[in-house]
Design a protein around this motif. Structure first.
Motif, short mmCIF file in Angstrom:
data_model
loop_
_atom_site.label_atom_id
_atom_site.label_comp_id
_atom_site.label_asym_id
_atom_site.label_seq_id
_atom_site.Cartn_x
_atom_site.Cartn_y
_atom_site.Cartn_z
N TYR A 1 99.85 49.34 30.38
CA TYR A 1 100.14 50.71 29.96
C TYR A 1 101.54 50.85 29.38
O TYR A 1 102.22 51.84 29.58
N ALA B 1 102.21 43.83 29.66
CA ALA B 1 102.75 45.19 29.64
C ALA B 1 101.65 46.20 29.96
O ALA B 1 101.18 46.92 29.09
N ARG C 1 114.00 54.21 36.33
CA ARG C 1 112.92 53.24 36.39
C ARG C 1 111.90 53.71 37.41
O ARG C 1 112.25 54.15 38.50
N GLU C 2 110.64 53.57 37.02
CA GLU C 2 109.58 53.88 37.97
C GLU C 2 109.50 52.74 38.98
O GLU C 2 110.11 51.69 38.82
N GLY D 1 104.18 56.78 25.48
CA GLY D 1 103.85 55.57 26.22
C GLY D 1 103.43 55.82 27.65
O GLY D 1 103.45 54.92 28.47
N SER D 2 103.03 57.05 27.96
CA SER D 2 102.64 57.41 29.31
C SER D 2 101.47 58.37 29.24
O SER D 2 101.55 59.41 28.58
N LYS E 1 104.30 49.25 30.00
CA LYS E 1 105.43 48.94 30.86
C LYS E 1 105.59 47.43 30.95
O LYS E 1 104.75 46.75 31.54
N SER F 1 108.81 49.52 40.67
CA SER F 1 108.54 48.26 39.99
C SER F 1 107.06 47.89 40.09
O SER F 1 106.45 47.99 41.14
N LEU F 2 106.53 47.42 38.95
CA LEU F 2 105.13 47.00 38.93
C LEU F 2 104.96 45.62 39.57
O LEU F 2 103.85 45.19 39.83
N ASP G 1 109.03 51.56 22.66
CA ASP G 1 109.87 52.02 23.76
C ASP G 1 111.34 51.70 23.51
O ASP G 1 112.22 52.27 24.15
N VAL H 1 105.35 48.57 23.74
CA VAL H 1 106.59 47.97 24.24
C VAL H 1 107.69 48.06 23.19
O VAL H 1 108.83 48.42 23.48
N LEU I 1 106.19 43.97 32.05
CA LEU I 1 106.27 43.31 33.35
C LEU I 1 106.91 41.93 33.24
O LEU I 1 107.81 41.59 34.00
#
Length: 288
Positions: free
Chosen positions: A250, A248, A77-78, A27-28, A252, A80-81, A117, A114, A254
């Motif tokens: 990519y 979402a 967590r990366e 997923g990346s 991730k 935040s988007l 994941d 999603v 949101l």
């Protein structure tokens, strides 16, 4: 032994396939690139003299690398988007990479990323290899280090988690899908009149994006003004068994959107962006 030039050519002919496999597993895009690069390094060390089916060998190697990555991931967590989506239905510009856009636009879709994941590493690997790339169970079993029977059970469990119950049996399932799709299409295209057509005059939007509060928007015109020209990152998915929307980029997640509607109009919209609330949702892929 193959010359370095020949070995490189053989690998490059399989690169897109390997990237596609790794991206769905991880997923990346950046992690997928790393997995493919590591696969090349292992091939470079091994050579091809003892390899009968190079594509199968490379797929096995990249799958094992991805499995190791999934198993070793620390809970983190990366950044935040949300900083990039300051409004409720903020527009989304995809990365400029044609390769990235192609991966996102294909038949798999971001909703599946999603859902994947939330699977265990063995479930995700098995589902991706078998259900998406049609790799035989006996090959997947060797990657997981499990029996073929156990691998089939893992695949069945993953499939249930991805697709859930057959909600298509509900008489109004397709109608709700069409209504939500019309809402998203009108928002993206900036079709104000069509938005008013699908929204109940007294529609209510509840939005939790303000920390600790829920912002409420009432009325079709007010809501239409808020979403017009936006929702570019939104995609239809099943949320707790009902037609809804997720954003979402990519893979991730949101935010999610849940709807209440009459036969012809959308009456209530709940937008959820709180990570705690998002974790409580059951998200599945829509199969019409």
């Amino acid at each position: 032994m193959s010359s370095p030039e020949t070995l490189a050519e053989q690998f490059e002919s399989n690169r897109e396939h390997l990237k596609s496999v790794a991206y769905r597993m991880l997923g990346s895009l950046s992690e997928a690139d790393d997995a493919v690069q590591e696969t090349w390094l292992r091939l470079n060390r091994s050579g091809t003299d003892q390899i009968e089916n190079l594509r199968a060998w490379l797929t096995t190697v990249v799958s094992r690398i991805c499995l190791d990555t999934l198993r070793s991931r620390k809970i983190k967590r990366e950044e935040s988007l949300e900083a990039h989506f300051t409004d409720t239905f903020e527009s989304y510009d995809a990365e400029s990479s044609p390769e990235a856009e192609a991966l996102l636009a294909d038949s798999v879709g971001v909703a599946l990323l999603v859902v994947l994941d939330h699977l265990k590493p063995s479930e995700r690997i098995t589902f991706v290899l078998h259900d998406i790339f049609s790799i035989p169970f006996n090959k997947i079993a060797s990657i997981l280090g499990k029996s073929e029977i156990a691998t089939r059970k893992i695949a069945s469990r993953a499939r249930r988690r991805v697709h859930g119950a057959d909600t298509r049996k509900a008489s109004d399932f397709e109608h709700k899908h069409e209504l939500v799709d019309a809402f998203l299409t009108a928002a993206r295209k900036g079709d104000f009149d069509r938005l008013l057509d699908v929204l109940h005059p007294n529609v209510v939007l509840r939005d939790d994006r303000q920390t600790g509060t829920i912002r409420t928007t009432k009325g079709a015109k007010a809501l239409a003004n808020q979403v017009i020209g936006r929702a570019q990152a939104a995609q239809i998915a099943l949320i707790n068994g009902s037609i809804g929307v997720i954003a979402a980029p990519y893979g991730k997640l949101l935010y999610s959107i849940q709807f209440k509607m009459t036969k012809e109009k959308i009456t209530e919209i709940d937008l959820i962006s709180s990570p705690t609330r998002l974790k409580e949702l059951e998200i599945e892929v829509v199969n019409l």
